[in-house]
Design a protein around this motif. Structure first.
Motif, short mmCIF file in Angstrom:
data_model
loop_
_atom_site.label_atom_id
_atom_site.label_comp_id
_atom_site.label_asym_id
_atom_site.label_seq_id
_atom_site.Cartn_x
_atom_site.Cartn_y
_atom_site.Cartn_z
N VAL A 11 14.91 -15.01 -27.83
CA VAL A 11 13.93 -13.96 -28.10
C VAL A 11 13.40 -14.08 -29.52
CG1 VAL A 11 13.72 -11.47 -28.50
CG2 VAL A 11 14.68 -12.32 -26.36
N ARG A 12 14.28 -14.30 -30.47
CA ARG A 12 13.86 -14.44 -31.87
C ARG A 12 13.02 -15.70 -32.06
NH1 ARG A 12 16.48 -11.22 -35.61
NH2 ARG A 12 16.19 -12.81 -37.23
N ALA A 72 4.81 -10.72 -23.31
CA ALA A 72 4.38 -9.64 -24.19
C ALA A 72 3.98 -10.15 -25.57
CB ALA A 72 5.48 -8.60 -24.31
N ARG A 73 4.61 -11.25 -26.01
CA ARG A 73 4.29 -11.81 -27.32
C ARG A 73 3.16 -12.82 -27.28
NH1 ARG A 73 7.06 -10.94 -31.79
NH2 ARG A 73 4.93 -11.38 -32.47
N ARG A 81 20.70 -14.85 -25.65
CA ARG A 81 19.44 -14.19 -25.30
C ARG A 81 18.67 -13.84 -26.57
NH1 ARG A 81 17.42 -9.41 -25.67
NH2 ARG A 81 19.39 -8.57 -26.50
N GLN A 82 19.36 -13.24 -27.54
CA GLN A 82 18.70 -12.86 -28.77
C GLN A 82 18.14 -14.09 -29.51
OE1 GLN A 82 20.62 -9.90 -31.37
NE2 GLN A 82 22.16 -9.65 -29.74
N ARG A 96 9.66 -12.03 -19.78
CA ARG A 96 8.82 -10.84 -19.97
C ARG A 96 8.48 -10.66 -21.45
NH1 ARG A 96 12.77 -8.20 -16.32
NH2 ARG A 96 11.97 -8.40 -14.20
N HIS A 97 9.48 -10.90 -22.29
CA HIS A 97 9.24 -10.81 -23.72
C HIS A 97 8.24 -11.87 -24.18
CE1 HIS A 97 10.13 -9.73 -27.87
NE2 HIS A 97 10.24 -11.02 -28.14
N ASP A 155 9.61 -14.88 -30.87
CA ASP A 155 8.91 -14.09 -31.89
C ASP A 155 8.36 -14.99 -33.00
OD1 ASP A 155 9.45 -11.76 -30.50
OD2 ASP A 155 11.19 -11.23 -31.73
N ILE A 185 13.81 -12.59 -20.59
CA ILE A 185 13.24 -13.30 -21.73
C ILE A 185 11.78 -13.66 -21.47
CG2 ILE A 185 13.35 -15.48 -23.01
CD1 ILE A 185 16.43 -15.30 -22.72
#
Length: 293
Positions: A98-99, A150-151, A94-95, A146-147, A102, A144
């Motif tokens: 997410v990274r 948001a980004r 997951r991270q 949702r992130h 980003d 994920i």
């Protein structure tokens, strides 16, 4: 056909942003690319990572090249991610995504993608564990998304892969994933289908055709990887190599299905030992063949 390049061919070779952008724009006469995480690792420290990734994006923009998406490469593919056997490994998966999201946002690129994940050897043959882990992975992926929203990302893409230990592998699996995520995610999730994966005969048999994939889940395909293959392994050969697919086949497919917004990203993986000059001349020859189809 709308042709683009996955930047896999450049890994360990053309790392300087301005040099790579000029090579794509001038030497390969290409205006669309898919950025690979093999050039910038999402796990690198954020400040250095984002500065390096942004430098690539800015160089491509100055060269008149659009970075349409960022995508996991060979390094990312080595791990099981959100289908791994333990909660700790799934959280690392997951991270990872997410990274990568980003990093993609720092590049001002609207789409990120990678394969969904891989079960362990034991979990892959245990129907109960597969169901349990898959359900958990869906929940993780919704979070994920949702992130990603948001980004500022507009879409996430999943690449089906030709291994029964992974998901999705078949066209039916890919359709199931699209249905399971549809309406649950904050950004649309679509497929990036690789021609070499779809034509993998040992796993798919008579269904190892792109026509089968179009029939089953074509409405969810947002992009394609194109590569030359023999149907026996995931070759990622160039189209200067003999195989099952010709540039004319790709062109006929594009026209038959009235494709318009998708991109055919040439994704070639060379042996690291191949001389750089040989790689560049081979890429130039292949792009010429594809453009002439």
């Amino acid at each position: 056909m709308k042709l683009g390049l996955n930047l896999s061919f450049a890994v360990k070779r053309w790392l300087e942003a301005e040099r790579l952008a000029a090579l794509v724009a001038d030497d390969l006469d290409t205006r669309y690319v898919q950025f690979t995480w093999d050039l910038v690792d999402p796990w690198w420290p954020e400040a250095q990572r984002d500065a390096l990734a942004s430098a690539y994006a800015q160089a491509f923009a100055r060269a008149g090249v659009t970075v349409e998406s960022s995508f996991g490469g060979l390094a990312s593919y080595s791990y099981n991610h959100i289908l791994a056997p333990t909660p700790e490994l799934r959280d690392l998966g997951r991270q990872h995504l997410v990274r990568a999201i980003d990093m993609t946002a720092a590049m001002e690129v609207p789409v990120a993608g990678m394969p969904f994940g891989s079960f362990s050897a034991d979990d892959a043959v245990d129907p109960g564990k597969r169901r349990e882990i898959y359900k958990t992975a869906l929940d993780i992926y919704v979070g994920i998304s949702r992130h990603a929203k948001a980004r500022g990302l507009e879409m996430l893409m999943v690449e089906p892969v030709p291994l029964s230990t992974e998901f999705p592998s078949t066209a039916a699996d890919a359709l199931r994933l699209m249905h399971d995520l549809e309406g649950a995610t904050d950004v649309p999730v679509r497929l990036n289908v690789d021609w070499g994966h779809a034509m993998f005969k040992p796993l798919f048999g008579d269904d190892a055709t792109m026509e089968h994939w179009m029939t089953v889940c074509g409405e969810y395909i947002a992009a394609y990887h194109i590569q030359q293959t023999d149907g026996l392994y995931d070759r990622h050969w160039n189209f200067t190599h003999d195989g099952l697919i010709s540039p004319a086949d790709l062109s006929a497919f594009w026209n038959r299905h009235k494709l318009k917004d998708q991109t055919f990203f040439l994704e070639v993986v060379y042996a690291f030992e191949e001389p750089d000059a040989t790689v560049l001349s081979d890429m130039q020859a292949a792009m010429a063949l594809l453009r002439s189809a």
